[in-house]
Design an enzyme around this catalytic site. Structure first.
Site, PDB file in Angstrom:
ATOM      1  N   CYS A 115     117.529  28.436  23.296  1.00 20.47           N
ATOM      2  CA  CYS A 115     118.187  28.554  24.595  1.00 20.47           C
ATOM      3  C   CYS A 115     119.411  29.458  24.447  1.00 20.47           C
ATOM      4  CB  CYS A 115     118.605  27.184  25.108  1.00 20.47           C
ATOM      5  SG  CYS A 115     119.596  27.260  26.622  1.00 20.47           S
ATOM      6  N   GLU A 145     119.753  20.667  17.226  1.00 22.38           N
ATOM      7  CA  GLU A 145     120.752  21.623  17.695  1.00 22.38           C
ATOM      8  C   GLU A 145     122.000  21.580  16.835  1.00 22.38           C
ATOM      9  OE1 GLU A 145     123.758  22.375  21.426  1.00 22.38           O
ATOM     10  OE2 GLU A 145     121.863  21.364  21.868  1.00 22.38           O
ATOM     11  N   THR A 183     125.095  20.859  23.288  1.00 20.07           N
ATOM     12  CA  THR A 183     125.028  21.184  24.719  1.00 20.07           C
ATOM     13  C   THR A 183     124.494  20.061  25.590  1.00 20.07           C
ATOM     14  OG1 THR A 183     122.797  22.135  24.543  1.00 20.07           O
ATOM     15  CG2 THR A 183     124.674  23.628  24.191  1.00 20.07           C
ATOM     16  N   SER A 241     114.855  12.966  23.496  1.00 22.82           N
ATOM     17  CA  SER A 241     115.568  13.887  24.373  1.00 22.82           C
ATOM     18  C   SER A 241     116.972  13.357  24.608  1.00 22.82           C
ATOM     19  CB  SER A 241     114.833  14.039  25.711  1.00 22.82           C
ATOM     20  OG  SER A 241     115.649  14.682  26.668  1.00 22.82           O
TER      21      SER A 241
END
Length: 344
Positions: A115, A145, A183, A241
């Site tokens: 992303c 991430e 994020t 998630s």
């Protein structure tokens, strides 16, 4: 994504006192970064044929991953599992320079679907490391991430898992500190972590812009408004998630009497609806809209056929595909060089 339909009329329409309704949060579901990553795998399969390998889950949603597997994608944990010379896609969560080098060493044809908002944080980490700053990375240790961002400057990064972790934090030089964040965190928890960091380290510097992505913020703002008026909140999203899990927590913090996360509508339990007038519904940023519609159909079977949209923002951001996929095999610009939103 093809629909995976559970049995209909599974939930009973039991009576409650008052009107039954659904408050449907907007924005919800697919964000621009997720859409870009999923389309990247689809386009790679069209262009190069199956199999195309993907390091980790392209996005954190079991339905998306299973669907892409049926199309010919093979998901691996590390690039050393990919046959030499093959095509490999890096997930939306980003990778460290060591992973990029590992792919190059094996002669892999790498397609970076990170992303762009995650890439921004990577670049910030590199820039601050060059300034010899110590980077306090707010995020969950072990999340892909966080591993990717920390891997940009491992000797300069300290991971801060939660506000409580600040108490025991030791730094090299309290005069040269800056914070960055994963994020997909809870906006409120991140700001509480920053508050406690600044109380302990008054010279702490801020990043040039907020690292928590627009989609994470927007979905949390929407569910806050929904939760204040909901007896029950159901979040569609997978257990790994981060942003989906945070939506459940935010719903409970902002007034929902109960909140649950499901991958599919058929996971909703009848007892969740006992005495419930108002059901709030939302979905994480990696969830295709078809799964939300399946949930709404099942709720309608249970008498919750009145659906009221709760809109707190409009989203129209799109990202270009990775450069390798912006043109077709003949060299012409592909019509899907830009991804759409809320793809079913």
């Amino acid at each position: 994504m093809p629909r995976v339909r559970g049995p209909r009329n599974r939930l009973k329409n039991n009576p409650v006192t008052g009107e039954k309704k659904v408050l449907l949060a907007a924005p919800r579901g697919y964000c621009a970064g997720v859409d870009r990553a999923v389309v990247a795998v689809e386009k790679a399969l069209e262009r190069y044929g199956a199999p195309v390998y993907v390091r980790k889950q392209i996005v954190h949603n079991i339905h998306v991953v299973n669907t892409l597997e049926r199309m010919g994608a093979i998901f691996v944990e590390e690039v050393d599992e990919v046959p030499e010379g093959s095509h490999v896609v890096f997930s939306a969560h980003g990778v460290s320079p060591a992973v990029v080098q590992g792919a190059a060493d094996r002669g892999l044809q790498a397609i970076d679907a990170t992303c762009p908002l995650v890439t921004k944080v990577h670049r910030e980490a590199v820039r601050f490391a060059k300034q010899d700053m110590e980077i306090l990375l707010i995020g969950h240790d072990g999340h892909e991430e966080v591993e990717g961002t920390a891997g940009e400057a491992p000797e300069h990064v300290t991971i801060v898992n939660s506000p409580d972790a600040v108490d025991d934090l030791v730094v090299k030089d309290p005069e040269k500190l800056v914070w960055l964040s994963q994020t997909t965190l809870s906006v409120d928890e991140t700001m509480e972590t920053v508050r406690r960091l600044r109380a302990k380290f008054p010279k702490l510097q801020d990043p040039p812009s907020d690292d928590i992505c627009y989609a994470t913020q927007n979905r949390q703002v929407a569910i806050k408004k929904v939760a204040a008026n909901a007896d029950l909140v159901i979040v569609v999203g997978s257990a790994n998630s981060s942003n989906s899990v945070r939506l459940v927590e935010v719903a409970l913090e902002y007034g929902a009497q109960a909140a649950y996360r499901v991958d599919y509508a058929h996971e909703v339990k009848q007892e969740w609806l006992d005495g419930v007038n108002t059901v709030g519904v939302t979905s994480g940023a990696s969830v295709p809209e078809v799964l939300v519609q399946e949930l709404l159909d099942d709720l309608a079977d249970a008498g919750y056929s009145s659906v009221q949209a709760v809109v707190t923002a409009e989203e129209d951001l799109v990202f270009s595909l990775p450069k390798e996929l912006r043109k077709d095999a003949a060299g012409n610009r592909d019509e899907r060089a830009l991804g759409g939103r809320n793809r079913a």
